[in-house]
Motif scaffolding. Structure first.
Motif, PDB file in Angstrom:
ATOM      1  N   PHE A  76       3.489  -2.354  -8.464  1.00 63.08           N
ATOM      2  CA  PHE A  76       4.636  -2.215  -7.581  1.00 63.08           C
ATOM      3  C   PHE A  76       4.296  -1.171  -6.524  1.00 63.08           C
ATOM      4  O   PHE A  76       3.635  -0.183  -6.818  1.00 63.08           O
ATOM      5  CB  PHE A  76       5.872  -1.729  -8.342  1.00 63.08           C
ATOM      6  N   VAL A  77       4.790  -1.381  -5.296  1.00 62.43           N
ATOM      7  CA  VAL A  77       4.602  -0.415  -4.223  1.00 62.43           C
ATOM      8  C   VAL A  77       5.978  -0.037  -3.699  1.00 62.43           C
ATOM      9  O   VAL A  77       6.835  -0.897  -3.475  1.00 62.43           O
ATOM     10  CB  VAL A  77       3.735  -1.013  -3.083  1.00 62.43           C
ATOM     11  N   PHE A  78       6.179   1.277  -3.523  1.00 63.62           N
ATOM     12  CA  PHE A  78       7.436   1.812  -3.002  1.00 63.62           C
ATOM     13  C   PHE A  78       7.052   2.819  -1.929  1.00 63.62           C
ATOM     14  O   PHE A  78       6.685   3.951  -2.233  1.00 63.62           O
ATOM     15  CB  PHE A  78       8.242   2.462  -4.133  1.00 63.62           C
ATOM     16  N   GLY A  79       7.077   2.397  -0.674  1.00 61.41           N
ATOM     17  CA  GLY A  79       6.606   3.258   0.421  1.00 61.41           C
ATOM     18  C   GLY A  79       5.118   3.511   0.258  1.00 61.41           C
ATOM     19  O   GLY A  79       4.330   2.579   0.232  1.00 61.41           O
ATOM     20  N   THR A  80       4.733   4.775   0.105  1.00 61.51           N
ATOM     21  CA  THR A  80       3.324   5.121  -0.098  1.00 61.51           C
ATOM     22  C   THR A  80       2.981   5.290  -1.576  1.00 61.51           C
ATOM     23  O   THR A  80       1.843   5.594  -1.914  1.00 61.51           O
ATOM     24  CB  THR A  80       2.973   6.430   0.640  1.00 61.51           C
ATOM     25  N   ARG A  81       3.951   5.085  -2.446  1.00 63.74           N
ATOM     26  CA  ARG A  81       3.739   5.250  -3.884  1.00 63.74           C
ATOM     27  C   ARG A  81       3.324   3.939  -4.521  1.00 63.74           C
ATOM     28  O   ARG A  81       3.819   2.873  -4.159  1.00 63.74           O
ATOM     29  CB  ARG A  81       5.011   5.774  -4.536  1.00 63.74           C
ATOM     30  N   VAL A  82       2.399   4.039  -5.500  1.00 62.81           N
ATOM     31  CA  VAL A  82       1.880   2.862  -6.185  1.00 62.81           C
ATOM     32  C   VAL A  82       2.088   3.035  -7.691  1.00 62.81           C
ATOM     33  O   VAL A  82       1.727   4.060  -8.258  1.00 62.81           O
ATOM     34  CB  VAL A  82       0.382   2.664  -5.878  1.00 62.81           C
ATOM     35  N   PHE A  83       2.668   2.005  -8.321  1.00 62.33           N
ATOM     36  CA  PHE A  83       2.929   2.012  -9.757  1.00 62.33           C
ATOM     37  C   PHE A  83       2.144   0.866 -10.399  1.00 62.33           C
ATOM     38  O   PHE A  83       2.465  -0.304 -10.199  1.00 62.33           O
ATOM     39  CB  PHE A  83       4.418   1.826 -10.041  1.00 62.33           C
TER      40      PHE A  83
END
Length: 107
Positions: A76-83
């Motif tokens: 999952f990607v949320f803005g510049t964050r990657v999960f």
């Protein structure tokens, strides 16, 4: 239990794609699969040495409406964050909610 009003984060679900480089090899890249509404909750964290430096890892539980095909090779990607998805579970095996245990890493 999760209710639809708890799904406050708009995440992009991605999977790895292998693309031919035209010379007999291939490169890998991430391709968008879907945008989903989800609930992202931090559940823990740790530190470790990676590539000779201290790196932090944070565990998240991400809950979304059930979706076929979500697997650990995805993220999952949320803005510049990657999960990175570690596991995906059909809650109650009712095909209503999908609970993913994910790890966010320092980049």
């Amino acid at each position: 239990m999760t209710s639809p009003s708890d799904l406050r984060h708009r995440l992009t679900l991605q999977e790895v794609q292998r693309v031919s480089d035209g010379a007999g090899g291939a490169t890998t890249s991430w391709a968008d699969v879907a945008e989903v509404w989800a609930q992202a909750t931090p559940v823990g964290g740790s530190e470790g040495i990676e590539a000779g430096r201290l790196a932090g890892k944070r565990a998240y539980e991400i809950v979304l409406r059930y979706r076929d095909g979500v697997r650990p090779a995805m993220r999952f990607v949320f803005g510049t964050r990657v999960f990175e998805i570690l596991t995906a579970v059909d809650v109650g095996e009712r095909r209503r909610w999908l609970r993913c245990l994910c790890e966010e890493r320092d980049l």
